[in-house]
Scaffold this active site. Structure first.
Site, mmCIF file in Angstrom:
data_model
loop_
_atom_site.group_PDB
_atom_site.id
_atom_site.type_symbol
_atom_site.label_atom_id
_atom_site.label_comp_id
_atom_site.label_asym_id
_atom_site.label_seq_id
_atom_site.Cartn_x
_atom_site.Cartn_y
_atom_site.Cartn_z
ATOM 1 N N GLU A 129 0.826 -1.202 0.000
ATOM 2 C CA GLU A 129 0.000 0.000 0.000
ATOM 3 C C GLU A 129 0.869 1.266 0.000
ATOM 4 O O GLU A 129 0.535 2.257 -0.634
ATOM 5 C CB GLU A 129 -0.940 0.008 1.219
ATOM 6 C CG GLU A 129 -1.965 -1.114 1.223
ATOM 7 C CD GLU A 129 -2.974 -0.977 0.087
ATOM 8 O OE1 GLU A 129 -2.568 -1.061 -1.084
ATOM 9 O OE2 GLU A 129 -4.167 -0.798 0.376
ATOM 10 N N THR A 182 -5.246 6.269 -5.725
ATOM 11 C CA THR A 182 -5.366 6.599 -4.299
ATOM 12 C C THR A 182 -4.414 7.733 -3.934
ATOM 13 O O THR A 182 -4.784 8.640 -3.180
ATOM 14 C CB THR A 182 -5.086 5.347 -3.438
ATOM 15 O OG1 THR A 182 -6.064 4.366 -3.771
ATOM 16 C CG2 THR A 182 -5.180 5.648 -1.956
HETATM 17 N N1 HSE Z 1 -8.318 4.841 3.473
HETATM 18 C C1 HSE Z 1 -7.757 4.908 2.155
HETATM 19 C C2 HSE Z 1 -8.158 6.237 1.520
HETATM 20 C C3 HSE Z 1 -8.309 3.760 1.350
HETATM 21 O O1 HSE Z 1 -9.322 6.584 1.596
HETATM 22 O O2 HSE Z 1 -7.293 6.916 0.991
HETATM 23 C C4 HSE Z 1 -7.785 3.671 -0.043
HETATM 24 O O3 HSE Z 1 -8.349 2.538 -0.665
#
Ligand code: HSE
Length: 309
Positions: A129, A182
């Protein structure tokens, strides 16, 4: 030791409206497949990626860096090959990078005889991530690895709680076929929130958890409120508020942005309502010149699982 394993790595919905970076759930009907195989050469080798144009170099691949984080904790004189069959499109908001990252470490752990706990695997998968989004958030990898609905209580040290999930809880997800990285949808977020918004969020996170423990679907629905990310990200998603309003009118429990978008999710009690939500989403999105997929899924209590070769 088994030499090869084939697995299903589920898509996930992160944030669940009130739980930015802390809540997530695993889906059952959509996910990637991976084959992980022991090899004589030391290291991690991504040998095949089907379904998406992602890097094969281990250090540039989320499955690769997660697996390397795991290998660093071991002293072994062999390595692993990884094949990835992507069904979850990158930048979809349903945990594409998380499925690959979590799948890689889960599969290797199985082949090694499970030396690591789900929490340790989460920590390794967070490296994927970090590579994908610039931030090592765990709200997609944790539900993939623990199954069901998870809460990241703390990041330092990492602490993940698997929450109970009412039996009739269904998710409907519409995935507009536009890519939203993201990293980009995190960049637009302000780094501070007001105390007023904080109160709204921690009240709702507590109520959401209470709703899960008491099978209180109405409380779960009422808690799906996002006054932090949704107002800042909604503009990135075509017809977001139309979808939200439309499916809420149908009687779903609640609606929100799935992860960092562009997917939108609705939670429903029962399959029938989840299907109604899907019909409404389709009706609204057909007005646009954008392709989309819709998934209806029960919450996946198991998370990543072995499948037959
Ligand atoms: N919590 C993260 C965001 C999840 O909202 O950026 C990304 O999938």
């Amino acid at each position: 030791m088994k030499n090869e394993i084939k697995i299903f790595a589920p898509a996930t919905i992160a944030n669940l409206a009130c739980g930015f970076d802390v809540l997530g759930l695993a889906l059952d009907s959509v996910g990637d497949e991976m084959v992980i195989r022991k090899c004589d050469a030391k290291g991690i080798f991504i040998t095949k990626i089907i379904g998406s144009d992602l890097p094969l170099e281990t250090e540039n691949n989320v499955a690769g860096v997660s697996a390397l984080a795991l290998l660093e904790k071991l002293n072994i004189d062999f390595g692993f090959e990884i094949e990835i069959y992507k069904n979850i499109k990158p930048g979809s908001g349903i945990g594409s990078s998380a499925a690959s990252s979590a799948g890689a470490v889960w599969g290797i752990n199985e082949l090694l005889g499970k030396p690591f706990s789900a929490l340790e695997l989460t920590q390794f998968a967070m490296e994927g991530e970090r590579l994908a989004s610039g931030n090592a958030h765990a709200d997609n990898v944790a539900p993939a690895l623990f199954g069901g609905v998870t809460l990241v209580r703390s990041y330092t040290p990492l602490d993940v709680i698997k929450l109970p999930c009412p039996n009739e809880l269904y998710a409907t997800v519409i995935h507009p076929q536009i890519e939203l990285k993201t990293a980009d949808s995190r960049k637009i977020l302000k780094t501070q929130i007001s105390i007023k918004d904080g109160i709204t969020h921690w009240g709702n996170v507590g109520a959401f958890v209470a709703g899960l423990y008491t099978n209180n679907y109405d409380l779960i629905g009422k808690s799906l409120v996002d006054v932090v990310a949704e107002p800042q990200r909604a503009d990135l998603i075509p017809l977001y508020y139309e979808i939200k309003e439309g499916v809420l009118k149908e009687g779903v429990l609640g609606v929100g942005i799935s992860g960092s978008g562009p997917s939108i999710f609705a939670l429903s009690k029962g399959k029938e309502m989840a299907e109604k939500a899907a019909e409404e989403m389709q009706k609204i999105y057909e007005k646009l010149d954008i392709d989309f997929d819709i998934h209806i899924s029960k919450v996946n209590e198991q998370g990543i699982r072995q499948i037959n070769n």
